[in-house]
Design an enzyme around this catalytic site. Structure first.
Site, short mmCIF file in Angstrom:
data_model
loop_
_atom_site.label_atom_id
_atom_site.label_comp_id
_atom_site.label_asym_id
_atom_site.label_seq_id
_atom_site.Cartn_x
_atom_site.Cartn_y
_atom_site.Cartn_z
N LYS A 39 0.82 -1.22 0.00
CA LYS A 39 0.00 0.00 0.00
C LYS A 39 0.85 1.26 0.00
CE LYS A 39 -4.37 -1.98 1.25
NZ LYS A 39 -5.39 -2.31 2.26
N ARG B 125 -3.42 -10.31 4.68
CA ARG B 125 -3.86 -10.28 3.28
C ARG B 125 -2.71 -9.72 2.44
NH1 ARG B 125 -6.09 -6.86 -0.40
NH2 ARG B 125 -7.75 -7.71 -1.71
N1 HH2 Z 1 -7.43 -3.94 0.85
C1 HH2 Z 1 -7.80 -3.94 -0.44
C2 HH2 Z 1 -8.90 -4.68 -0.89
N2 HH2 Z 1 -9.59 -5.46 -0.04
N3 HH2 Z 1 -9.93 -6.30 2.13
C3 HH2 Z 1 -9.59 -6.34 3.44
N4 HH2 Z 1 -10.27 -7.11 4.30
N5 HH2 Z 1 -8.54 -5.60 3.92
C4 HH2 Z 1 -7.80 -4.79 3.12
O1 HH2 Z 1 -6.88 -4.11 3.63
C5 HH2 Z 1 -8.13 -4.73 1.73
C6 HH2 Z 1 -9.23 -5.51 1.27
C7 HH2 Z 1 -7.04 -3.09 -1.40
O2 HH2 Z 1 -5.93 -3.76 -1.91
P1 HH2 Z 1 -5.89 -4.48 -3.34
O3 HH2 Z 1 -6.92 -5.56 -3.42
O4 HH2 Z 1 -4.52 -4.93 -3.58
O5 HH2 Z 1 -6.17 -3.33 -4.38
P2 HH2 Z 1 -7.44 -2.89 -5.24
O6 HH2 Z 1 -8.51 -2.48 -4.29
O7 HH2 Z 1 -6.93 -1.76 -6.07
O8 HH2 Z 1 -7.88 -4.07 -6.06
#
Ligand code: HH2
Length: 265
Positions: A203, A237
């Site tokens: 992040k 995660r």
């Molecule tokens: N962060 C993201 C998405 N889902 N779910 C939980 N429970 N906790 C988190 O910190 C979290 C999440 C964002 O990260 P990412 O999936 O890599 O990115 P994007 O939202 O751009 O797909």
């Protein structure tokens, strides 16, 4: 928890797993590397993003879920009841809802009726605007109070408390300082009494601290996960499963004094 974003626009892996076969291969590799579950998502929630339609989200995730069915433990990263319903019918076990049941009024019922596990995450605002001006008097106590309130709401809606985990939502309406304080005082979130999920992987606060662009933020991510483990987090995660499993194995052995030999690969 390994991250499989079936999206063209996720902040660190957009487009990488957009093809269902590629996504399924990556999910199997994450399990082989030691992930307990993979979190499949079809909608980016990166700062500034708009949502996708139900049809588009289903078009993205269903072919991946079909390929993983019966083979790989799956969590579905969605705020939409219909996506959750289809995913659970295809064998998903956990619904990871970044809106903590504040988005789709039908989602709580789907989770309650199917007996699925549920992750409730804190977010201030919504993805489109959440990073513009995040504000708290005391971020940790406000996030803890929010998660307790959403936990009670989920239980009221029929989801058994034993099936619910909570997540402070690193990067969701938070400055660098807010994220660091949540990690530093994570024991106050753990005190809620439900397993804590932590999602720091790649992040932007890690980029701000290290000067590294995503995806080159693995070492910074590892630091946060080891510290979160030490403070009681139970689910991590991450996009980079293999180094995370190694770091958590060594950290766990150090914290507990217990270890078992892993075969050299
Ligand atoms: N962060 C993201 C998405 N889902 N779910 C939980 N429970 N906790 C988190 O910190 C979290 C999440 C964002 O990260 P990412 O999936 O890599 O990115 P994007 O939202 O751009 O797909």
């Amino acid at each position: 928890m390994g991250v499989i974003n079936v999206t063209p626009d996720s902040f660190s892996d957009g487009g990488v797993h957009f093809d269902a076969d590629v996504a399924a291969i990556a999910a199997r590799a994450m399990i082989a590397d030691g992930a307990a579950i993979v979190d499949v998502g079809g909608e980016s929630t990166r700062p500034g993003s708009d949502g996708v339609t139900l049809d588009e989200e289903l078009r993205r995730v269903v072919p991946v879920l079909e390929r993983l069915r019966g083979e790989v433990p799956v969590s579905i990263d969605t705020a939409k009841a219909e996506v959750a319903r289809r995913a659970l019918a295809l064998g998903a076990e956990l619904v990871n809802d970044v809106t903590a049941l504040r988005g789709d009024p039908g989602l709580a019922g789907v989770v309650a009726d199917t007996g699925a596990y549920l992750c409730l995450m804190h977010m201030q605002g919504e993805p489109r605007t959440m990073q513009l001006e995040p504000r708290y008097d005391d971020v940790v106590s406000e996030v803890a109070a929010f998660l307790e309130e959403r936990l009670a709401a989920a239980v009221d809606a029929g989801v058994p408390e034993e099936r619910i985990c909570v997540d402070p939502g690193i990067g969701f309406g938070k400055t660098v300082e807010h994220n660091l304080e949540l990690l530093r005082r994570l024991d106050e979130i753990v005190a809620i009494g439900r397993p804590v999920v932590i999602g720091t992987s790649r992040k932007s606060f890690i980029g701000k601290l290290t000067g590294r662009e995503a995806p080159d933020r693995v070492a910074g991510t590892l630091a946060t996960n080891v510290l979160a483990l030490e403070r009681g987090a139970e689910v991590f995660r991450v996009h980079d499963v293999r180094p995370t499993v190694d770091a958590l194995k060594v950290a766990t052995a150090t914290l507990t004094g217990q270890w078992t030999k892993t075969q050299t690969t």
